[in-house]
Design a protein around this motif. Structure first.
Motif, PDB file in Angstrom:
ATOM      1  N   GLY A   1       0.817  -1.198   0.000  1.00 41.66           N
ATOM      2  CA  GLY A   1       0.000   0.000   0.000  1.00 41.66           C
ATOM      3  C   GLY A   1       0.850   1.246   0.000  1.00 41.66           C
ATOM      4  N   ASP A   2       0.196   2.414  -0.022  1.00 36.64           N
ATOM      5  CA  ASP A   2       0.884   3.703  -0.080  1.00 36.64           C
ATOM      6  C   ASP A   2       1.907   3.727  -1.213  1.00 36.64           C
TER       7      ASP A   2
ATOM      8  N   ARG B   1      -4.714   1.888  -2.816  1.00 37.53           N
ATOM      9  CA  ARG B   1      -3.299   1.591  -2.596  1.00 37.53           C
ATOM     10  C   ARG B   1      -2.363   2.679  -3.119  1.00 37.53           C
TER      11      ARG B   1
ATOM     12  N   ASP C   1      -0.541   6.358  -3.350  1.00 33.63           N
ATOM     13  CA  ASP C   1      -0.158   7.505  -2.524  1.00 33.63           C
ATOM     14  C   ASP C   1      -0.167   8.738  -3.425  1.00 33.63           C
TER      15      ASP C   1
ATOM     16  N   ASP D   1       0.168  11.762  -2.747  1.00 35.31           N
ATOM     17  CA  ASP D   1       1.092  12.822  -2.346  1.00 35.31           C
ATOM     18  C   ASP D   1       2.503  12.579  -2.874  1.00 35.31           C
ATOM     19  N   ARG D   2       2.707  11.434  -3.512  1.00 36.32           N
ATOM     20  CA  ARG D   2       4.037  11.095  -4.039  1.00 36.32           C
ATOM     21  C   ARG D   2       3.899  10.686  -5.505  1.00 36.32           C
TER      22      ARG D   2
ATOM     23  N   HIS E   1      10.485  10.336  -0.970  1.00 30.88           N
ATOM     24  CA  HIS E   1      10.554  10.031   0.461  1.00 30.88           C
ATOM     25  C   HIS E   1      11.846  10.649   0.990  1.00 30.88           C
TER      26      HIS E   1
END
Length: 317
Positions: A51-52, A134, A136, A138-139, A291
């Motif tokens: 996920g993410d 699943r 993200d 924001d990325r 990240h």
């Protein structure tokens, strides 16, 4: 540092030695595209679990489609990214003739395709079995090769100069946090007469391309569109603001060793080792760019600098 070349006939790719990661791919996923002449077809690839997941929107080179660039798309998906590949209107799979009235705006349609993908993430997510919830959002990163790199660079802040030398419309997208630009063409001051006449959009300004980006160039890439040599492809690094890295690959031509696909006719400099290096470094860059706490890029840079038989060199600013 180079990692093994994946088998082109398998749906699994190596994430770490002994730990195969299953990749799930869905195509075509169709996004409505009013005013484009036909809907946008997209391929979505993702790891089967996890996920993410950060997102990479990839723009293909001239004539290609969502079916190309398996060495990049499959690898990134196996490394935990959702890779989205739109088929642009110049794709040979669509067969649109050069005299089509959309041709002069093809470069704009390409950029709009990438924005349309970002606008349609909900549709894409719901269309791929098991992908729901699943992503993200924001990325998000963009990537592209050749003309695709120019398309992707617009979302990072690059602009096209008008005939008066004034930068045109700002088509950057705040949802995009980083990019990887393969064989991105340079400034328009050194175009051949053919390019000046037929490709007026090839007059970029990189002064406002502010988002972090890895620029990949081959030191043997000679374009018939420029009167300059391979250094033309380093302009996006030279003339853009900071937060950039330049990977110059020794002996690489426009296909950079074979990123469009394994054993394709257009690759005149096939090099599995070079492609493996690109896979490794692009993944490390994107992880660290999306990240900030991730140290993959720092580790990869150190390893390359300490390798006496390195296939390329890195610069950063």
């Amino acid at each position: 540092m180079p990692i093994p070349r994946p088998d082109s006939n398998t749906t699994n790719a190596q994430q770490t030695p002994g730990a195969p990661t299953t990749v799930v791919s869905a195509k075509p996923v169709v996004l409505s595209a009013p005013g484009r002449g036909e809907d946008l077809q997209v391929r979505v690839s993702a790891p089967a679990t996890g996920g993410d997941l950060p997102v990479i929107v990839f723009s293909h080179g001239f004539g290609w489609s969502m079916n190309g660039y398996a060495p990049l798309a499959d690898h990134w998906a196996a490394q935990g990214f959702v890779v989205i590949q739109p088929t642009h209107l110049d794709s040979r799979t669509l067969g649109i003739p050069a005299e089509d009235p959309r041709t002069p705006r093809m470069w704009r349609f390409r950029i709009e395709d990438l924005t349309r993908v970002l606008d349609g993430l909900d549709v894409l997510e719901a269309s791929v079995p098991g992908l729901g919830g699943r992503l993200d959002r924001d990325r998000i990163a963009v990537a592209g090769h050749s003309w695709g790199a120019q398309s992707a660079s617009a979302l990072l802040g690059a602009r096209v100069l008008g005939s008066d030398g004034v930068p045109g419309e700002d088509m950057s997208d705040p949802r995009v946090k980083a990019g990887v630009l393969f064989a991105l063409t340079g400034l328009g001051d050194d175009l051949t007469p053919f390019a000046v006449e037929h490709l007026p959009f090839m007059r970029p300004s990189f002064e406002t391309m502010t988002m972090p980006a890895l620029i990949v160039a081959g030191d043997n890439d000679r374009s018939h569109l420029s009167t300059r040599g391979p250094d033309w492809f380093t302009d996006p690094y030279t003339y853009s603001p900071g937060n950039k890295a330049l990977l110059t690959l020794f002996g690489a031509e426009h296909s950079l060793g074979g990123i469009p696909g394994y054993e394709v006719a257009e690759t005149t400099d096939e090099s599995p080792a070079r492609v493996a290096l690109i896979q490794h470094l692009s993944t490390a860059f994107l992880r660290s760019a999306l990240h900030p706490e991730d140290t993959s890029w720092k580790t990869a840079v150190s390893a390359l600098e300490e390798n006496p038989s390195a296939l390329g060199k890195l610069q950063s600013k």
